[in-house]
Scaffold this active site. Structure first.
Site, PDB file in Angstrom:
ATOM      1  NE  ARG A  43      -2.656   0.992   3.461  1.00 54.66           N
ATOM      2  CZ  ARG A  43      -3.394   0.761   4.547  1.00 54.66           C
ATOM      3  NH1 ARG A  43      -4.645   0.346   4.430  1.00 54.66           N
ATOM      4  NH2 ARG A  43      -2.891   0.929   5.751  1.00 54.66           N
ATOM      5  CE  LYS A  50      -2.419   4.760   7.095  1.00 50.57           C
ATOM      6  NZ  LYS A  50      -3.734   5.043   7.629  1.00 50.57           N
ATOM      7  CD  GLU A 105     -11.755   5.689   4.159  1.00 44.09           C
ATOM      8  OE1 GLU A 105     -11.391   4.711   4.825  1.00 44.09           O
ATOM      9  OE2 GLU A 105     -10.987   6.286   3.384  1.00 44.09           O
TER      10      GLU A 105
END
Ligand SMILES: Cc1ncc(COP(=O)(O)O)c(C=O)c1O
Length: 345
Positions: free
Chosen positions: A80, A183, A219
């Protein structure tokens, strides 16, 4: 051994002893170094300071029942981080460097490693930042990668109790086709103010909708959403939510427990149909919500709509079962049939 109270430790920037560092220069990563110096020296023109060219990861190490120390799915975090770094046009550590620096960080901070049996773990924070001094809006491969860690208990101050969330009627997190699924530190910076207001209004979490149409659940600011409907685990399919490793693991755990799993768009009105609703992520683990309100957070007090899932603090049976299974695997109490626990020691 430090004199930390493992039963009451929360989720905070607890200073440990050693930081592990590597620098990308002249086309390669330098060998990882250890330092007890918790300060970085940066040029004031460094990209990160002006343009937020930075990303991070979050993963946990656990002391298991038999005394082994494991890191949960670090290969997933390494992948990620590479995906986020690529989005930023930055170099990223490969899987071997990423995992070996996480291991070194744990091994060099063992006196802060929570022992088995207190619900606490070691939270690892790999951080990657662009340090090249420049004004131009163009990528530069000069980067610093560091792994720091902090012993951590429950994110919300106690293990497994339910909280409330607000869907901000007047604030979006991620633009369509924007950075929501990466992220980036910058995604979080923009949530600090609405978080503060929501906390002052008594909510623990912000739950964001898809910003293009505000019709579907995306989210939380800190974690993914899932809802339970009968025997089905339902979680949003959206290109602007972070691909959560906890959510991915819980989908597998749910299947292993004989549940159905649906990853699809969740219309806001469907929030009224769930038996249980929760947040999931490395930090929050599973945090059930007893109530989700829709209201403006930046201005205005009026609650437009409320969805409830039981009593404050109470936890539903399916969230309890999922939580016990996931943490059981992490703590070495249940068999790790999918090979998720990476042994450090
Ligand atoms: C915005 C956001 N979504 C989801 C998650 C959950 O991801 P993971 O389960 O990989 O920790 C996080 C981090 O914990 C997050 O910050």
């Amino acid at each position: 051994m430090s004199n930390i109270n493992w039963d009451t430790i929360g989720f905070d920037a607890y200073r440990t002893r050693t930081v592990i560092l590597s620098r990308f220069q002249d086309g390669k990563w330098s060998p990882a170094e250890k330092t007890e110096n918790f300060s970085f020296t940066l040029d004031p023109f460094a990209q990160v300071l002006h343009y937020a060219v930075a990303c991070f990861e979050g993963l946990k190490a656990f002391t298991q029942k038999d005394g082994k120390i494991v890191i949960f799915r670090p290969d997933e975090n390494a992948a990620r981080m590479r995906r986020t770094a690529d989005y930023l046009g930055m170099p990223a550590p490969d899987e071997d460097l990423f995992i070996s620096m996480c291991e070194e960080c744990v091994k060099n901070n063992l006196e802060f490693m929570p022992p088995y049996g207190h619900g606490a773990s070691m939270y690892l924070r790999p951080i990657l930042m662009g340090v090249h001094p420049q004004m131009q809006l163009t990528p530069n491969p000069d980067a610093l990668f560091a792994v720091i860690c902090a012993p951590a208990g429950a994110y919300y101050g106690s293990n497994m109790r339910s909280f409330s969330a607000v869907i901000p009627g007047d604030y979006d997190r991620a633009a369509p086709k924007g950075s929501g699924s990466y992220k980036l530190g910058a995604n979080y910076a923009a949530t600090f103010k609405p978080y503060k207001i929501a906390h002052d209004q008594g909510y623990q979490e912000l739950l964001f909708l898809n910003s293009a149409t505000r019709e579907y659940v995306d989210e939380y600011g800190s974690s993914n959403f899932f809802g339970i409907k009968g025997n089905t685990y339902v979680t949003p399919l959206s290109d602007s939510v972070l691909p959560s490793i906890t959510n991915k693991s819980l989908q597998q755990v749910a299947k292993d427990l004989g549940m159905e799993v649906e990853k699809r768009k969740i219309p806001v009105e469907e929030l009224a149909e769930f038996d249980e609703a929760a947040a999931c992520g490395t930090a929050v683990v599973i945090t059930p919500m007893y109530r989700i309100d829709i209201k403006p957070v930046l201005g205005g007090e009026e609650i437009e709509r409320s969805f409830t899932y039981g009593e404050p603090e109470k936890v539903g049976p399916v969230c309890t079962k999922l939580y016990k299974t996931l943490t059981g695997i992490q703590n070495g109490e249940l068999p790790d049939t999918h090979g998720w626990c990476h042994e450090v020691r």
